[in-house]
Design a protein around this motif. Structure first.
Motif, PDB file in Angstrom:
ATOM      1  N   VAL A  86      18.343  45.509   4.176  1.00 35.18           N
ATOM      2  CA  VAL A  86      17.159  45.598   3.321  1.00 35.18           C
ATOM      3  C   VAL A  86      15.954  45.057   4.084  1.00 35.18           C
ATOM      4  O   VAL A  86      16.004  43.950   4.633  1.00 35.18           O
ATOM      5  N   TYR A  87      14.890  45.835   4.118  1.00 32.62           N
ATOM      6  CA  TYR A  87      13.654  45.444   4.789  1.00 32.62           C
ATOM      7  C   TYR A  87      12.578  45.189   3.737  1.00 32.62           C
ATOM      8  O   TYR A  87      12.187  46.091   2.984  1.00 32.62           O
ATOM      9  N   ILE A  88      12.143  43.939   3.679  1.00 28.76           N
ATOM     10  CA  ILE A  88      11.094  43.522   2.737  1.00 28.76           C
ATOM     11  C   ILE A  88       9.754  43.554   3.470  1.00 28.76           C
ATOM     12  O   ILE A  88       9.617  42.949   4.536  1.00 28.76           O
ATOM     13  N   PRO A  89       8.746  44.243   2.935  1.00 26.37           N
ATOM     14  CA  PRO A  89       7.459  44.323   3.646  1.00 26.37           C
ATOM     15  C   PRO A  89       6.595  43.079   3.435  1.00 26.37           C
ATOM     16  O   PRO A  89       6.811  42.314   2.490  1.00 26.37           O
ATOM     17  N   GLU A  90       5.635  42.906   4.310  1.00 27.53           N
ATOM     18  CA  GLU A  90       4.599  41.888   4.099  1.00 27.53           C
ATOM     19  C   GLU A  90       3.755  42.342   2.917  1.00 27.53           C
ATOM     20  O   GLU A  90       3.117  43.394   2.942  1.00 27.53           O
ATOM     21  N   ASN A  91       3.743  41.542   1.839  1.00 31.08           N
ATOM     22  CA  ASN A  91       3.096  41.968   0.596  1.00 31.08           C
ATOM     23  C   ASN A  91       2.477  40.756  -0.099  1.00 31.08           C
ATOM     24  O   ASN A  91       2.974  40.261  -1.114  1.00 31.08           O
ATOM     25  N   PRO A  92       1.351  40.221   0.452  1.00 33.91           N
ATOM     26  CA  PRO A  92       0.778  38.965  -0.070  1.00 33.91           C
ATOM     27  C   PRO A  92       0.258  39.080  -1.498  1.00 33.91           C
ATOM     28  O   PRO A  92       0.167  38.066  -2.199  1.00 33.91           O
ATOM     29  N   GLN A  93      -0.092  40.277  -1.928  1.00 30.98           N
ATOM     30  CA  GLN A  93      -0.631  40.451  -3.283  1.00 30.98           C
ATOM     31  C   GLN A  93       0.438  40.833  -4.298  1.00 30.98           C
ATOM     32  O   GLN A  93       0.138  40.977  -5.483  1.00 30.98           O
ATOM     33  N   GLY A  94       1.650  41.031  -3.841  1.00 29.17           N
ATOM     34  CA  GLY A  94       2.714  41.430  -4.762  1.00 29.17           C
ATOM     35  C   GLY A  94       2.482  42.808  -5.366  1.00 29.17           C
ATOM     36  O   GLY A  94       2.816  43.043  -6.530  1.00 29.17           O
ATOM     37  N   GLU A  95       1.928  43.700  -4.568  1.00 30.92           N
ATOM     38  CA  GLU A  95       1.669  45.052  -5.072  1.00 30.92           C
ATOM     39  C   GLU A  95       2.982  45.830  -5.237  1.00 30.92           C
ATOM     40  O   GLU A  95       3.962  45.586  -4.534  1.00 30.92           O
ATOM     41  N   SER A  96       2.977  46.775  -6.153  1.00 29.72           N
ATOM     42  CA  SER A  96       4.133  47.633  -6.348  1.00 29.72           C
ATOM     43  C   SER A  96       4.208  48.645  -5.207  1.00 29.72           C
ATOM     44  O   SER A  96       3.213  49.315  -4.904  1.00 29.72           O
ATOM     45  N   VAL A  97       5.363  48.751  -4.589  1.00 29.78           N
ATOM     46  CA  VAL A  97       5.517  49.652  -3.444  1.00 29.78           C
ATOM     47  C   VAL A  97       6.801  50.465  -3.598  1.00 29.78           C
ATOM     48  O   VAL A  97       7.766  50.016  -4.222  1.00 29.78           O
ATOM     49  N   PRO A  98       6.837  51.668  -3.028  1.00 27.77           N
ATOM     50  CA  PRO A  98       8.035  52.511  -3.122  1.00 27.77           C
ATOM     51  C   PRO A  98       9.124  52.067  -2.165  1.00 27.77           C
ATOM     52  O   PRO A  98       8.931  51.173  -1.320  1.00 27.77           O
ATOM     53  N   LEU A  99      10.263  52.727  -2.276  1.00 24.63           N
ATOM     54  CA  LEU A  99      11.429  52.461  -1.430  1.00 24.63           C
ATOM     55  C   LEU A  99      11.748  53.706  -0.599  1.00 24.63           C
ATOM     56  O   LEU A  99      11.744  54.828  -1.130  1.00 24.63           O
ATOM     57  N   ILE A 100      12.007  53.503   0.691  1.00 26.16           N
ATOM     58  CA  ILE A 100      12.490  54.562   1.566  1.00 26.16           C
ATOM     59  C   ILE A 100      13.944  54.250   1.927  1.00 26.16           C
ATOM     60  O   ILE A 100      14.256  53.146   2.397  1.00 26.16           O
ATOM     61  N   ILE A 101      14.833  55.203   1.701  1.00 24.15           N
ATOM     62  CA  ILE A 101      16.246  55.047   2.064  1.00 24.15           C
ATOM     63  C   ILE A 101      16.505  55.844   3.339  1.00 24.15           C
ATOM     64  O   ILE A 101      16.186  57.028   3.420  1.00 24.15           O
ATOM     65  N   HIS A 102      17.080  55.175   4.316  1.00 30.16           N
ATOM     66  CA  HIS A 102      17.333  55.768   5.634  1.00 30.16           C
ATOM     67  C   HIS A 102      18.822  55.661   5.947  1.00 30.16           C
ATOM     68  O   HIS A 102      19.475  54.672   5.595  1.00 30.16           O
ATOM     69  N   SER A 103      19.350  56.694   6.601  1.00 32.73           N
ATOM     70  CA  SER A 103      20.716  56.572   7.097  1.00 32.73           C
ATOM     71  C   SER A 103      20.892  57.373   8.377  1.00 32.73           C
ATOM     72  O   SER A 103      19.998  58.093   8.813  1.00 32.73           O
ATOM     73  N   HIS A 104      22.067  57.253   8.953  1.00 37.91           N
ATOM     74  CA  HIS A 104      22.362  57.630  10.333  1.00 37.91           C
ATOM     75  C   HIS A 104      23.122  58.948  10.425  1.00 37.91           C
ATOM     76  O   HIS A 104      23.600  59.508   9.434  1.00 37.91           O
ATOM     77  N   GLY A 105      23.284  59.410  11.661  1.00 38.62           N
ATOM     78  CA  GLY A 105      24.094  60.581  11.944  1.00 38.62           C
ATOM     79  C   GLY A 105      25.575  60.248  11.988  1.00 38.62           C
ATOM     80  O   GLY A 105      25.980  59.081  12.017  1.00 38.62           O
ATOM     81  N   PHE A 106      26.402  61.295  11.992  1.00 36.83           N
ATOM     82  CA  PHE A 106      27.855  61.154  12.004  1.00 36.83           C
ATOM     83  C   PHE A 106      28.293  60.397  13.256  1.00 36.83           C
ATOM     84  O   PHE A 106      27.896  60.706  14.368  1.00 36.83           O
ATOM     85  N   GLY A 107      29.129  59.375  13.055  1.00 39.49           N
ATOM     86  CA  GLY A 107      29.635  58.595  14.171  1.00 39.49           C
ATOM     87  C   GLY A 107      28.780  57.400  14.535  1.00 39.49           C
ATOM     88  O   GLY A 107      29.174  56.603  15.381  1.00 39.49           O
ATOM     89  N   LEU A 108      27.614  57.259  13.914  1.00 40.95           N
ATOM     90  CA  LEU A 108      26.710  56.147  14.239  1.00 40.95           C
ATOM     91  C   LEU A 108      26.716  55.135  13.092  1.00 40.95           C
ATOM     92  O   LEU A 108      27.649  55.085  12.304  1.00 40.95           O
ATOM     93  N   SER A 109      25.695  54.313  13.007  1.00 41.59           N
ATOM     94  CA  SER A 109      25.635  53.317  11.946  1.00 41.59           C
ATOM     95  C   SER A 109      24.182  52.978  11.649  1.00 41.59           C
ATOM     96  O   SER A 109      23.269  53.475  12.297  1.00 41.59           O
ATOM     97  N   ARG A 110      23.977  52.100  10.691  1.00 47.79           N
ATOM     98  CA  ARG A 110      22.643  51.842  10.149  1.00 47.79           C
ATOM     99  C   ARG A 110      21.751  51.092  11.142  1.00 47.79           C
ATOM    100  O   ARG A 110      22.224  50.548  12.148  1.00 47.79           O
ATOM    101  N   ALA A 111      20.478  51.022  10.825  1.00 44.33           N
ATOM    102  CA  ALA A 111      19.515  50.233  11.593  1.00 44.33           C
ATOM    103  C   ALA A 111      19.500  48.814  11.035  1.00 44.33           C
ATOM    104  O   ALA A 111      19.058  48.592   9.902  1.00 44.33           O
ATOM    105  N   LYS A 112      19.957  47.862  11.825  1.00 43.21           N
ATOM    106  CA  LYS A 112      20.058  46.477  11.359  1.00 43.21           C
ATOM    107  C   LYS A 112      18.901  45.609  11.831  1.00 43.21           C
ATOM    108  O   LYS A 112      18.777  44.460  11.407  1.00 43.21           O
ATOM    109  N   ASN A 113      18.061  46.143  12.721  1.00 42.88           N
ATOM    110  CA  ASN A 113      16.923  45.358  13.198  1.00 42.88           C
ATOM    111  C   ASN A 113      15.862  46.310  13.729  1.00 42.88           C
ATOM    112  O   ASN A 113      15.847  46.651  14.904  1.00 42.88           O
TER     113      ASN A 113
END
Length: 592
Positions: free
Chosen positions: A63-90
């Motif tokens: 889970v990646y939390i954005p810099e959000n000093p005002q606490g604004e409402s923001v959308p979510l982007i879901i990302h995933s990988h190709g077959f045989g690979l794995s998620r982005a951890k950093n």
């Protein structure tokens, strides 16, 4: 039987260490149930998270939390990988392995969505990969998509500034290949997706892997290795059948069809599920042998017919076959960085991120065409509102083709000095060497080599293997009278006679012989298997290439092709097949 073992060794060398590395590390488990839209300030952060799935398997994501000093409402982007690979951890400071895993347009867009746009991002391990457990089910709507829905439930409860439209969370997604498949299938199961950007993905898995009942063995073998033995048993059995007999059981074909967005589009599902309501931007590669142009066209047209906003951008690469195709940014994947669409150009990551932003936040986005065929190497392209199917009809002069791979191998070897052949194939078993000498000296029937074709092909050096791959019959159709583009889907109506009758198996594509001379080349490295005899009508594989005045366009026909290397395709009786008919070419001038 697995041909081209060198290719598979390359894939194994790349995929296995990456998968093992991705399985390391630890994850945190949060029970937070803070109400969404809290308006609380958040500091940029990321953390690993696990859930226990409906079947007690682990679902792992970052889970990646954005810099959000005002606490604004923001959308979510879901990302995933190709077959045989794995998620982005950093995303921020990736190590070399992490850089490889995320070095594609989808990773770039997810990273920028978090760091530049200030959105939440979740990157997840798909079932059977990375730290998500369970057998690989290849996008089963009742298993894989249930995991995705559970992850979205978690996001609704735990992302304190997640943006909603009424009761609907604003969610976009991006991913390449298998990471595109979760978007098209799971957004049809769970209607909380608002915008999707699938790159290089499928519409109908039976067509992807078993077009015209002909297994695409070269990719099935790669996928088998990349699965690390975690495939559901029925899928592993299908690959064994495809490699040996060349057949996949009908019930497996039906099951895979249900793991495809086309099944939702057609409205024929027994569970009553319907197609996604998300707007979509599809990006596909003209030279992608696994998921070709036709699949993206089918997705684009399905989404559009359902009333969703839909766009389609065709560029060069996608999935790349090492040793047989030119690699892109990654070893097995590639996407053009810039897209050329008429008079406009777009950075691919800018295009994708802007599309998501405009749909999720209501900002005015780029003006983009419905369809673009981009040729980045020549910095030109063409736009349209519909896919062109055919357009210029050409006759196919009656020609003879010899089916099967045996004659190709014999022709190649007999063109070389006998001593060169024996030196090259010195590692053959004694019985195979003896039989080979007898065949090359015309003292034995060529069919006696059938049982040794595997050994022979796997010992050929790359320069000879490329000659074997390139062998095909070029049947001229017409000479271009002005410069233009082939951009769309060619239509074939062919009369096939003789040979092995209903057991005929040939492979067709379009070829081009340059006005500057030289041999004809296979356009976009694409061939379609055709079977049987009589009058055959087919949508050929879509094409995207430039044409110069004086270029000769033609039909390429192969008696066998290395994309489809199973025993039955190699050992067809070499009985001449006569082919004639018409090809309808999607040819357009560049100034349109």
């Amino acid at each position: 039987m697995i041909l081209f073992s060198r290719l598979l060794t390359i894939v194994a060398t790349l995929v296995i260490p990456l998968t093992l590395t991705a399985c390391g590390g630890s994850s945190s488990s949060s029970n937070s149930s803070s109400a969404p839209n809290s308006g609380q300030a958040e500091v940029k952060n990321y953390f690993d998270q696990t859930l226990t799935g409906f079947d007690d398997e682990t679902i792992a994501f970052t889970v990646y939390i954005p810099e959000n000093p005002q606490g604004e409402s923001v959308p979510l982007i879901i990302h995933s990988h190709g077959f045989g690979l794995s998620r982005a951890k950093n995303f921020e400071n990736p190590d070399p392995i992490e850089s490889f895993l995320t070095n594609d347009i989808s990773g770039d867009v997810a990273r920028r969505a978090w760091l530049e746009n200030g959105y939440y991002v979740i990157s997840f391990d798909q079932r059977g990969f990375g730290e998500t457990s369970g057998n690989i089910t290849v996008m089963d709507p009742d298993i894989d998509c249930r995991n995705v829905s559970q992850m979205i439930d978690w996001a609704e409860q735990n992302l304190i500034n997640l943006k909603f439209d009424g009761d609907d969370p604003l969610i976009g997604s991006i991913g390449l290949s298998y990471g595109g498949g979760f978007q098209t299938v799971c957004s049809s199961v769970d209607k909380r997706f608002d915008a999707i950007v699938p790159l290089a993905t499928w519409s109908h898995l039976p067509y992807s892997l078993y077009a015209n009942s002909t297994p695409k063995n070269i990719w099935l073998d790669i996928l088998s290795i990349a699965s690390m033995g975690k495939l559901e048993p029925y899928l592993f059995e299908a690959i064994i059948g495809a490699t040996t007999t060349g057949e996949i059981q009908p019930e497996t074909v039906t099951r895979l069809a249900g793991h495809s967005p086309l099944s939702f589009c057609n409205g024929e599902r027994s569970d009553g599920r319907t197609l996604s309501t998300a707007d979509a931007l599809f990006i596909q590669g003209s030279n992608d042998v696994l998921f070709n142009i036709n699949e993206a066209v089918e997705n684009y047209e399905c989404w559009k017919a359902q009333g969703n906003e839909s766009h389609l951008f065709i560029q060069r690469d996608g999935h790349i076959l090492p040793t047989l195709q030119t690699a892109g940014r990654q070893i097995l994947f590639g996407t053009d960085d810039t897209l050329y669409c008429g008079e406009k150009t777009y950075r691919t990551d800018d295009l994708a991120l802007d599309f998501l932003a405009s749909k999720l936040t209501g900002t005015t986005g780029m003006i983009i065409p419905d369809i673009c065929f981009s040729l980045a190497d020549q910095q030109l392209g063409v736009t349209s509102s519909n896919i062109q199917r055919g357009g210029i009809l050409s006759d196919v002069e009656e020609s003879q083709i010899i089916p099967g791979g045996l004659s190709n191998v014999i022709d190649l070897l007999t063109s070389l000095p006998l001593q060169t052949v024996l030196s090259t194939l010195s590692s053959l078993p004694i019985e195979a060497s003896t039989t080979l000498i007898e065949v090359l000296t015309a003292s034995a029937d060529p069919s006696s080599l059938v049982n040794y074709l595997d050994d022979i092909i796997n010992l050929l050096p790359n320069e000879l293997l490329s000659q074997l791959v390139a062998k095909g019959k070029f049947i001229p159709l017409q000479t271009a009278t002005e410069s233009g583009l082939l951009a769309g889907i060619p239509l074939a109506m062919l009369n096939v006679e003789g040979g092995n009758g209903d057991d005929n198996l040939l492979f067709i594509g379009l070829g081009k012989q340059s006005v500057n001379g030289g041999d004809a080349s296979l356009i976009n490295e694409q061939v379609l298997p055709i079977r049987g005899s009589g009058l055959l009508t087919e949508e050929m594989i879509g094409v995207s290439t430039s044409i110069a005045s004086g270029d000769v366009l033609g039909l390429m026909v192969y008696g066998f092709h290395p994309y489809f290397t199973h025993l039955a395709s190699l050992t067809q009786a070499p009985l001449p097949v006569t082919i004639s008919g018409t090809i309808d070419l999607p040819l357009t001038t560049t100034n349109e």
